[in-house]
Design an enzyme around this catalytic site. Sequence first.
Site, PDB file in Angstrom:
ATOM      1  N   TYR A   1       0.822  -1.223   0.000  1.00 29.42           N
ATOM      2  CA  TYR A   1       0.000   0.000   0.000  1.00 29.42           C
ATOM      3  C   TYR A   1       0.850   1.265   0.000  1.00 29.42           C
ATOM      4  O   TYR A   1       0.441   2.288  -0.528  1.00 29.42           O
ATOM      5  CB  TYR A   1      -0.951  -0.006   1.196  1.00 29.42           C
ATOM      6  CG  TYR A   1      -2.183  -0.815   0.916  1.00 29.42           C
ATOM      7  CD1 TYR A   1      -3.043  -0.425  -0.113  1.00 29.42           C
ATOM      8  CD2 TYR A   1      -2.485  -1.967   1.626  1.00 29.42           C
ATOM      9  CE1 TYR A   1      -4.166  -1.176  -0.400  1.00 29.42           C
ATOM     10  CE2 TYR A   1      -3.608  -2.721   1.331  1.00 29.42           C
ATOM     11  CZ  TYR A   1      -4.446  -2.317   0.315  1.00 29.42           C
ATOM     12  OH  TYR A   1      -5.552  -3.042   0.018  1.00 29.42           O
TER      13      TYR A   1
ATOM     14  N   GLU B   1       3.435 -29.958  12.977  1.00 28.27           N
ATOM     15  CA  GLU B   1       3.093 -29.269  11.730  1.00 28.27           C
ATOM     16  C   GLU B   1       2.049 -28.190  11.939  1.00 28.27           C
ATOM     17  O   GLU B   1       2.203 -27.079  11.471  1.00 28.27           O
ATOM     18  CB  GLU B   1       2.632 -30.296  10.687  1.00 28.27           C
ATOM     19  CG  GLU B   1       2.359 -29.649   9.328  1.00 28.27           C
ATOM     20  CD  GLU B   1       2.190 -30.671   8.223  1.00 28.27           C
ATOM     21  OE1 GLU B   1       2.716 -31.786   8.372  1.00 28.27           O
ATOM     22  OE2 GLU B   1       1.548 -30.352   7.214  1.00 28.27           O
TER      23      GLU B   1
ATOM     24  N   ASP C   1       3.023 -34.625   9.073  1.00 26.52           N
ATOM     25  CA  ASP C   1       2.171 -35.585   8.372  1.00 26.52           C
ATOM     26  C   ASP C   1       3.031 -36.506   7.521  1.00 26.52           C
ATOM     27  O   ASP C   1       4.093 -36.113   7.033  1.00 26.52           O
ATOM     28  CB  ASP C   1       1.181 -34.850   7.444  1.00 26.52           C
ATOM     29  CG  ASP C   1       0.107 -34.134   8.246  1.00 26.52           C
ATOM     30  OD1 ASP C   1      -0.003 -34.409   9.445  1.00 26.52           O
ATOM     31  OD2 ASP C   1      -0.600 -33.290   7.653  1.00 26.52           O
TER      32      ASP C   1
END
Lengths: 721, 389
Positions: free
Chosen positions: B119, B217, B269
């Site tokens: 911005y 995780e 995982d």
Amino acid sequence: MAGKRINRTKNKVSPTKRPAAAPPERKTRRGAAPSKNGDGQEHAAETDDATDDVAHAESNGEAPAAPKRRATAQSMAAKQRDISVSEFFAKNRHLLGFDNPRKALLTTVKEAVDNSLDACEEAGILPEIWVHIEATGNDRFKVGVQDSGPGILKKQIPLIFGKLLYGSKFHRLRQSRGQQGIGISAAGMYGVQTTGKPVKIISKVGANKPAHYYEIQIDTKKNEPQILNGRGEGVDIPPGKKGADAIAKHGIEWEDQPHGTRVTIELQAKFVRGRGSVDEYLEQTAIANPHVALHYKDPDGNTRDYPRSADKLPPEPKEIKPHPYGVELGRLIALLHDNPNVTVAQFLTSTFSRVSGQVARKICNTAKISTRSSTRRIGRKEADSLFQAIQATRIASPATDCISPIGEELILKGLHQVVPGEFYAAATRPPAVYRGNPFQIEVGLAYGGQAAMQYVTKELLRELIEETDARTIRQFLVHTFNGLGSDAADRILKESQLGTRQSPSGLKPKDVEKLLAAMKGVNVSEGQTMEVLRYANRVPLQFSPASCAITQTVIGTNWRSYGLSQSRGGLPKGPVTVMVHVASVWVPFTSESKEAIASYPEIQKELRLALQAVGRHLGTYVRRRLKVKQQSDRRQVFLRYLGEVATAVSEINAVDRDSLYEQLLSVAKKRTSDADMKLDERGRPIEESELELGKNVLIVDPTEAPAAINRATVATDSEVV
Amino acid sequence: MSKKLIRRKRGAVAEAKAVAATLTPRDKKTMGSIVGLADGVVNAAEKRKDPHVDIPSRTLSNVRYSPRKRILEMGNSTNRRQLFDLAQAKAYMRTMLVASGCKKLLTQGKTTSLRGMYYMLKRTIRDTKENTFDDQSECDTIIEDVEVLLASLREELHLYADKRGEMVGNIVITDKGDEIDCSRMGSGGYAIPSIVEPEVIQLDSKKCEAKFVLHVEKGTVWQRFNEDKFWKKHNCILTHGAGQPPRGVRRMLFRLHNELKLPIYCVLDNDPWGYYIYSVIKQGSINLAFESQRMAIPDVRYLGLRSRDFERCQLSDSVQIALNETDRKRAKQIAGYPWFAKKREWQREIEKMLKNDFKLEVESLISKDISYVTEEYVPVRLAEQDWLD
């Protein structure tokens, strides 16, 4: 074309039967009509009612085994009578281009203008023509056409305007406009038939001579003029002040000229714009006849002036003898009949062009006919072998100096005057021959039609808006910028978000800016296809483009290699106008209506070569322009970011932003130097210095093209001399 | 144009400095390279040459695995970005804009997010309808370019990313002067800031009782461990990175490992994505290879889940998630990475997953028992020292 006219002359008698009401003393026994007249017969037959058809069939013995006869040969003979040519054409006005009210108006203007131009050119006067169309209500229009021609002798006026098939252009083998049909008298007849108002003619042969004023209507039964004013004698208006008063008093329309003719016809018609309109005809006429000054006032009161762009008349076309290759057997026999009591060799050398004694001998040897035998002895069989021999003998092409082309320079001038654009090219091919007829092809091309609109400045736009008397902005756009269609105007309005119905005078400065931005932003040439203007002997052809050899050849030419996009079997896309002129002593039309040119291979070949010649110039120009544009686009990209880069850098290390910007700018200029090219060094426009296109090309600043912007007030005073 | 005109106004710089907050030595170094970049433009312009910058390329082809250091390193190939090149002009302009934006942050002593920078720099270019940036992603890539170009880290440019990842455990850290006891965080955790440099966060071995770090995780798994007070029982620090750990988390793990000598274990995982997270923590990422040196932890261990856990833990069939085509492709790609290629255990691990043709999430262990993972799975692995390197 002369031949076709003959056909129609002979059509005075036709095998049509009339109702029994016909006076018996007028019945005539006629011989079989010549087979050539089949055309006229068919049309005449169509107008007959069913019972006549049955009677006809019966008399031919084709009736089925019906025992009872309905009529005898005698009773039928009572119905058979002569019909006059004017009666015939009064019934079959579609043959003359009066099939509908819209076309009637065009044909009337066309006949009058073509007659005027032929008269002026024959007399050696630079033509100036006024066309004035006025609505008189009830689908009626008053058409007035005046020329600055030599004028017409008093006794000739009624014949020329009140008798069909009266004129001088019948039998000559010579390049002339006179291909448009029966002529102005037919237009007058149509006017009388539809409105009952007579044809008004005023003609003057010299400044100090009286002007002759006639009100005429045609007697269709006799094909004779009827003079209505001055107790059947017409009125003479003396020259000078007194005459002017008389003209004013009687309400006769007349532009004050030392000599010339004005014909006024009131007729039932429909005024339209666009394709096949009077506007289009006059515009196209102005392109192909740059030596003509045209003043046109349409029924809405708008005036359009086509100033003269050439002060020289085209050279007078010469009349030539027919070339043996172009003569058909029937014509040969007729010519033999016309020249009795000469030897065949004499006949050949004197009747045809390019037949020397030696060539005549060769033909006779091949035909096994003695050179000294009399033409009287030549029967149908000998004529046939003579005809075969002509085809088998090598004969030089006809002299081609009988054709008077417009010329590249004048084509450029004419196009430039009328079609807005930035690039013009023209090519005139050397004359060539098809079937023994000399012809010549000329092509002119205008590119960049809408450019003017994109270069218009805010000040100019504001001035134009002030000047205009158009009621809506849409109307203003279409009328002011020539070549801008209503479609493109709509797109501009949509882009500018202004109302279609808004009046130009009510525009606020902010709206003007919006309009200007839209005019520059909208790609008006998007989806535009090439416009093809077709001419035969300087006369515009406005109908049947698809069947015309010109259109077919334009489509068949590969324009992609010249920088235009083109889909297969279609006209190329882009803001391009092409004018094609076929000049010939005998233009081969595909049909009686004379709207399209037949596809002779010789003509197509010349057309193609001429189109390719202008195409090459266009290609060079377009590619050049594209390159310049790409370079300047490149610079635009850099310029856009340079400012940001300079600002960012100066924010970081506090260098002077503006001087850094200047330096970057000069690097950018160096990198894209092609965009300015030699413009700065020599001070000349890029196109002239860089493009060596030759003489037959014209490149203009699109804003200065006279045809680009239509300024109602200025144009009439300053440009017409 | 003479040099006189373009000479830098020293006074202006001095003035700017006066307004600015005091620059740390690190900021001064960063400022030096930003100014150097701008000076390059001025010099090129004076010599009428094309200004250009050479940006080290951030592609796989320019990333090298150093077996000695066991981390990813960036190669020497660079991409030249020129102002006077149609395709690069805009990118060049943006590079300069980002540089100027960073300079502004430095002088004012403030930091902003990536979005804030977007911005800051987003505006319409004068006399056009074009924006400097249309999308934050356009700005983000340029910021990464500037990082490698100036060889400065993002935090050195006073920029930070969204903070992601939490931490809890037996440790007390100092964040901007505030002491934070990570063992007293309640049900939440200490949100790891995106800048964890020593100027901001100080670590002290005296204030750390934990013996190791367990990195999981996702936040959901981390929540399980935290609720069961795993870190209390096992005296450790518990972190998560909400998927691919952001730089702040990676940098924090790096500092915990190197400064406090804590071993790091991961519970991720059992899928290609999990393997890759491990790879990034261990060797560094391809995109940010230039930061590997200060982020990669070659000694990190992979605790689970393993491909064989389906059988070993006797999980039900319903927890399997079938591999899709992308997964298989990605797995093969990972198996081919030089840092995995020579590890037979890892090759076997990936092969086994491909053979299974399904993947397992850590949450699948919940099907056994809600606290199976904290009470059974991880303690057993740690006790058996059953992990992959």
